[in-house]
Design a protein around this motif. Structure first.
Motif, PDB file in Angstrom:
ATOM      1  N   GLU A  51       0.999  -1.008   0.081  1.00  6.03           N
ATOM      2  CA  GLU A  51      -0.224   0.475   0.096  1.00  6.03           C
ATOM      3  C   GLU A  51       0.626   1.050  -0.386  1.00  6.03           C
ATOM      4  OE1 GLU A  51      -3.731  -1.824   2.208  1.00  6.03           O
ATOM      5  OE2 GLU A  51      -2.744  -0.102   3.676  1.00  6.03           O
ATOM      6  N   GLU A  55       1.260   3.968  -3.411  1.00  4.30           N
ATOM      7  CA  GLU A  55       0.093   5.833  -3.146  1.00  4.30           C
ATOM      8  C   GLU A  55       1.216   6.435  -2.855  1.00  4.30           C
ATOM      9  OE1 GLU A  55      -1.541   4.626   0.677  1.00  4.30           O
ATOM     10  OE2 GLU A  55      -2.906   3.454  -0.258  1.00  4.30           O
ATOM     11  N   TYR A 110      -2.707  -2.388  -9.246  1.00 11.12           N
ATOM     12  CA  TYR A 110      -2.184  -2.437  -7.976  1.00 11.12           C
ATOM     13  C   TYR A 110      -1.819  -4.138  -7.384  1.00 11.12           C
ATOM     14  CZ  TYR A 110      -2.679  -3.280  -2.652  1.00 11.12           C
ATOM     15  OH  TYR A 110      -2.975  -3.111  -1.625  1.00 11.12           O
ATOM     16  N   TYR A 114       0.498  -6.054  -5.280  1.00  8.05           N
ATOM     17  CA  TYR A 114       0.496  -7.394  -4.498  1.00  8.05           C
ATOM     18  C   TYR A 114       0.779  -8.230  -4.552  1.00  8.05           C
ATOM     19  CZ  TYR A 114      -3.254  -8.979  -0.921  1.00  8.05           C
ATOM     20  OH  TYR A 114      -3.051  -9.897   0.206  1.00  8.05           O
TER      21      TYR A 114
END
Ligand code: ASP
Ligand code: MG
Length: 421
Positions: A51, A55, A110, A114
């Protein structure tokens, strides 16, 4: 041949990894394929790394990752002495795999990142376990499951390509058993045909164990957990909960569907198809019988209670009073599938469809998309109680004095949606 799966809790510290060795010593001369999860809460920690990275908080991502590195390095120092150097070298190679990526800027989705980051948890835990076992003279082979389990590129929820996976297992895993009684590999992960890591969905290691068992025609799968057996209710909430020594595959599928967190729901089909029993056993008390799950029908089960908190009831009502059928409903199912949203209670009326979901961010998206065809109403703060093999007394116990929002009964299952207090 047996397949053993050790979950995160069963390898969360030094003592527990050593206990795995103790358990294996009880099975001399058996061929065992071991599937492990990441240690303890490593998967959650790696999610945080991803995350932060995605970001744009690169430094935070790297700092968080240092914590994970330290944890594994420290453990390896206490776990292996003779093989310390090669263990450390192997761990560091996996660290580099992630750090290399974290130093870049994200340019893909994403879910892709991940999977590349999160899969490392299982690589690390399996490396530690394999080296520890070798250290205590339990000869074993370690396998990178990314060379074995082939999936599509649906990151975070890869669909297994069974034919290729079976070919890999036969060519690369089976021969290892000629020289070794034990083969150690990772649960939860796979790879695409372009060698990109994928994951099979949270808690997916049970499913990995079932894939191997199915293809290897294992005699049984044992899932080693921190419970004595599968219970008829959550013992932390209901001290009177009882163990269920035997369950059928179909019972377990139903329980999982209604939200019991016993076994990953995808696990059952590959086992049922080959009639391979699944044992749930306690790694803390391995001599206890645990629960045996098989195709045998089990009679006289106690009422099984599954409770899900933080539920949301969504009412999709057709805008023009037309029956809720045909295209709009299909459209709704498509959106739910696309968002990986499952409802554990559904009810149709003439012009509306009621569905109950876990409260997640995805619901806003669902409501927005469904708004094209339906008037959408949401009711939050609900608790879903499912009682399998109910009795009237049991129903009363759970619903007496409660505000019932929705109820549904079949011959075997009663469900109540009530307002959380
Ligand atoms: N480590 C993964 C998770 O925590 C897979 C698993 O434990 O089954 O979701
Ligand atoms: Mg787990």
């Amino acid at each position: 041949m047996k397949v053993f799966k050790f979950g995160g809790a069963s390898i969360s510290n030094l003592e527990r990894i050593k206990a795995v060795g103790e358990i294996l010593l009880q099975y001399p001369n058996e061929k065992i394929l071991i599937v492990v999860s990441a240690m303890g809460k490593t998967t959650n920690a790696l999610e945080k790394v991803t995350e932060a990275f995605f970001e744009g908080r690169q430094e935070e991502a790297l700092a968080l990752f240092i914590g994970i590195k330290q944890q594994h390095l420290t453990l390896s120092k206490y776990l292996v002495y003779l093989r310390w150097q090669e263990t450390e070298k192997a761990l560091k190679e996996f660290f580099t795999e992630v750090e290399w990526l974290l130093h870049d800027k994200p340019v893909r989705g994403y879910d892709y990142y991940y999977d590349q980051v999160v899969c490392i948890g299982e690589m690390l835990s399996s490396t530690l376990l394999s080296n520890y076992l070798a250290e205590i003279n339990i000869k074993n082979a370690w396998v990178d499951v990314r060379d074995i389990i082939r999936t599509d590129n649906n990151f975070r929820n890869g669909t297994v390509d069974w034919d290729t996976t079976a070919m890999h297992i036969k060519d690369q895993v089976s021969p290892l058993f000629l020289e070794n009684n034990i083969v150690v590999t990772q649960g939860f992960i796979g790879a695409t045909d372009e060698n990109e890591s994928t994951t099979l969905g949270r808690e997916g290691s049970d499913f990995s164990a079932a894939i191997f068992a199915n293809i290897l025609d294992a005699e049984e799968v044992v899932i080693w957990k921190d419970v004595e057996a599968v219970m008829n209710a959550d013992p932390s909430k209901f001290p009177e909960a009882v163990k269920m020594p035997e369950l059928s595959f179909s019972e377990v599928i139903e329980m999982a569907y209604y939200g019991a967190q016993v076994i990953h729901p995808k696990t059952i089909k590959p086992l049922e198809n080959k009639n391979i029993p699944l044992l749930v056993k306690s790694f803390l008390q391995p001599t206890l019988p645990g629960t045996r799950i098989s195709s045998t029908r089990v009679k006289n089960l106690p009422p099984i209670i599954v409770i899900k908190e933080k539920q949301v009831l969504i009412k999709f009502q057709s805008k023009d009073f037309s029956f809720v059928s045909g295209q709009p409903v299909e459209f709704l199912h498509d959106i739910m599938e696309h968002l990986h949203l499952d409802s554990s209670l559904r009810q149709h009326t003439a012009i509306s469809l009621l569905c109950c979901f876990d409260d997640t961010d995805k619901l806003a998206l669902l409501a927005e998309k469904a708004g094209e065809f339906f008037d959408v109403e949401m009711l939050r703060g609900l608790r879903l109680i499912t009682i399998r093999h109910y009795t009237e007394a049991e129903i009363e116990r759970f619903t007496d004095g409660e505000q019932i929002i929705l109820s549904q009964k079949t011959k075997e299952t009663a469900q109540f949606l009530i307002a959380e207090n």
